[in-house]
Enzyme design. Structure first.
Site, PDB file in Angstrom:
ATOM      1  N   GLN A 100      27.046 -60.505 116.068  1.00 24.50           N
ATOM      2  CA  GLN A 100      26.068 -61.447 115.506  1.00 24.50           C
ATOM      3  C   GLN A 100      24.759 -61.346 116.296  1.00 24.50           C
ATOM      4  O   GLN A 100      23.780 -61.988 115.970  1.00 24.50           O
ATOM      5  CB  GLN A 100      26.598 -62.881 115.619  1.00 24.50           C
ATOM      6  N   HIS A 118      23.654 -59.937 111.795  1.00 23.06           N
ATOM      7  CA  HIS A 118      22.427 -60.734 111.728  1.00 23.06           C
ATOM      8  C   HIS A 118      21.169 -59.912 111.983  1.00 23.06           C
ATOM      9  O   HIS A 118      20.124 -60.464 112.322  1.00 23.06           O
ATOM     10  CB  HIS A 118      22.521 -61.912 112.704  1.00 23.06           C
ATOM     11  N   CYS A 129       6.264 -54.672 100.635  1.00 22.64           N
ATOM     12  CA  CYS A 129       6.832 -53.457 100.016  1.00 22.64           C
ATOM     13  C   CYS A 129       8.309 -53.278 100.364  1.00 22.64           C
ATOM     14  O   CYS A 129       8.973 -52.410  99.818  1.00 22.64           O
ATOM     15  CB  CYS A 129       6.034 -52.215 100.421  1.00 22.64           C
ATOM     16  N   CYS A 147       2.447 -54.396 107.996  1.00 22.42           N
ATOM     17  CA  CYS A 147       2.998 -53.099 107.587  1.00 22.42           C
ATOM     18  C   CYS A 147       1.828 -52.149 107.300  1.00 22.42           C
ATOM     19  O   CYS A 147       0.686 -52.592 107.127  1.00 22.42           O
ATOM     20  CB  CYS A 147       3.812 -53.331 106.322  1.00 22.42           C
ATOM     21  N   CYS A 149       1.264 -50.816 104.623  1.00 20.62           N
ATOM     22  CA  CYS A 149       0.766 -51.120 103.267  1.00 20.62           C
ATOM     23  C   CYS A 149      -0.154 -52.343 103.280  1.00 20.62           C
ATOM     24  O   CYS A 149      -0.723 -52.711 102.246  1.00 20.62           O
ATOM     25  CB  CYS A 149       1.939 -51.351 102.302  1.00 20.62           C
ATOM     26  N   THR A 187      31.406 -66.181 121.298  1.00 23.71           N
ATOM     27  CA  THR A 187      30.804 -66.830 120.123  1.00 23.71           C
ATOM     28  C   THR A 187      31.388 -68.222 119.945  1.00 23.71           C
ATOM     29  O   THR A 187      32.600 -68.417 120.128  1.00 23.71           O
ATOM     30  CB  THR A 187      30.974 -65.990 118.833  1.00 23.71           C
ATOM     31  N   GLU A 214      34.166 -71.464 127.271  1.00 21.20           N
ATOM     32  CA  GLU A 214      34.602 -72.805 126.827  1.00 21.20           C
ATOM     33  C   GLU A 214      35.622 -72.659 125.707  1.00 21.20           C
ATOM     34  O   GLU A 214      35.814 -71.566 125.193  1.00 21.20           O
ATOM     35  CB  GLU A 214      33.397 -73.591 126.296  1.00 21.20           C
ATOM     36  N   ALA A 230      32.759 -63.256 130.031  1.00 23.60           N
ATOM     37  CA  ALA A 230      33.152 -61.984 129.409  1.00 23.60           C
ATOM     38  C   ALA A 230      32.963 -60.801 130.361  1.00 23.60           C
ATOM     39  O   ALA A 230      33.780 -59.881 130.386  1.00 23.60           O
ATOM     40  CB  ALA A 230      32.335 -61.763 128.136  1.00 23.60           C
TER      41      ALA A 230
END
Ligand code: OAD
Length: 238
Positions: A100, A118, A129, A147, A149, A187, A214, A230
């Site tokens: 994510q 995500h 565009c 951009c 364009c 997560t 947690e 982790a």
């Protein structure tokens, strides 16, 4: 730690592994999470910064926030948890990393078989565009960016209320359904559809191992809920 030993054995036997990561895996790299202590959503309102409506209302404000996040993420390096997942990818014949996170630290660590649910903060998309491109500059010189364009560019991420990139959930569900072990790392598992992969993997027969500092809504129903950072636990699990 009996749980850690058992989980380690389960993971060692698995031929097929899928992993879901969230902001917590990058916490030890110095990137703030969204929820919990010091979480971004404590000090900022998602409705003002991470929705298509917010961008339509004030693209410059949204870009200032994303520019600030790009600056802080650019200073961060992958930690032992990101690196452990690269080793796991090399070791396992079937491996999918579902993240994510938009910070790009899995890429920097060297992960390859990855689904970015995500999007990616280092990519841009034209609101006019529709073209998209990478931009690794930590600080964008002129906000909001445009951009080639002439159209207004937006961050290449998924905002609240937007669909995920086409087809990506089907691929994530396939990985979760065919996994012998499903790892859930860092997560809060409250944002859907990503969070739905946890019960989906379990119902499909995977052993689910959670690593989190947690407890979460899923801690009581997974096979192993390992509590701790982790960057310390994941290397021990391999
Ligand atoms: P959250 O900030 O909601 O959750 C981070 C989780 O990581 C929490 O459960 C923490 O307990 C845990 N955690 C913190 N430090 C940790 C560490 N060192 N080791 C292990 N766990 C740790 O982040 P996500 O679940 O990723 O979406 O949030 C999901 C989505 O909500 C994000 O992708 C983002 C956000 O709003 C969008 O912007 C669309």
């Amino acid at each position: 730690m009996a749980d850690l030993d058992q989980a380690r054995r389960r993971l060692a036997e698995a031929q097929s592994v899928a992993v879901l990561t969230g902001a917590g895996i990058s916490a030890e790299s110095g990137i703030p999470t969204f929820r919990g202590s010091g979480g971004l959503w404590k000090n900022y309102r998602a409705e003002d910064l991470a929705t298509p409506e917010a961008f339509a209302r004030d693209p410059r404000l949204v870009w200032e926030w994303y520019n600030w996040r790009r600056e802080s993420i650019a200073k961060a390096a992958p930690n032992p948890a990101h690196q452990a997942l690269v080793k796991l990818e090399i070791d396992k014949p079937h491996f999918t990393l579902i993240t994510q996170n938009v910070d790009g630290l899995h890429d920097l660590a060297g992960s390859g078989r990855m689904l970015k649910l995500h999007g990616d903060i280092w990519r841009m998309r034209c609101t006019s565009c529709g073209s998209n491109w990478p931009d690794r500059r930590p600080t964008l010189p002129k906000l909001p960016p445009h951009c080639a364009c002439g159209g207004l560019a937006r961050p290449g991420v998924v905002w609240f209320g937007e669909p995920l990139p086409e087809g990506i959930m089907k691929e994530a569900e396939h990985a979760a359904a065919s996994a012998h072990v499903f790892l859930v790392i860092g997560t809060s598992a409250v944002v859907y559809p990503a969070a739905g992969l946890v019960p989906f993997a379990k119902q499909s027969g995977a052993s689910v191992i959670e690593i989190n500092t947690e407890s979460t809504a899923f801690s009581g129903s997974v096979d192993f809920a390992l509590q701790g950072p982790a960057g310390e636990l994941l290397p021990k699990l391999l």
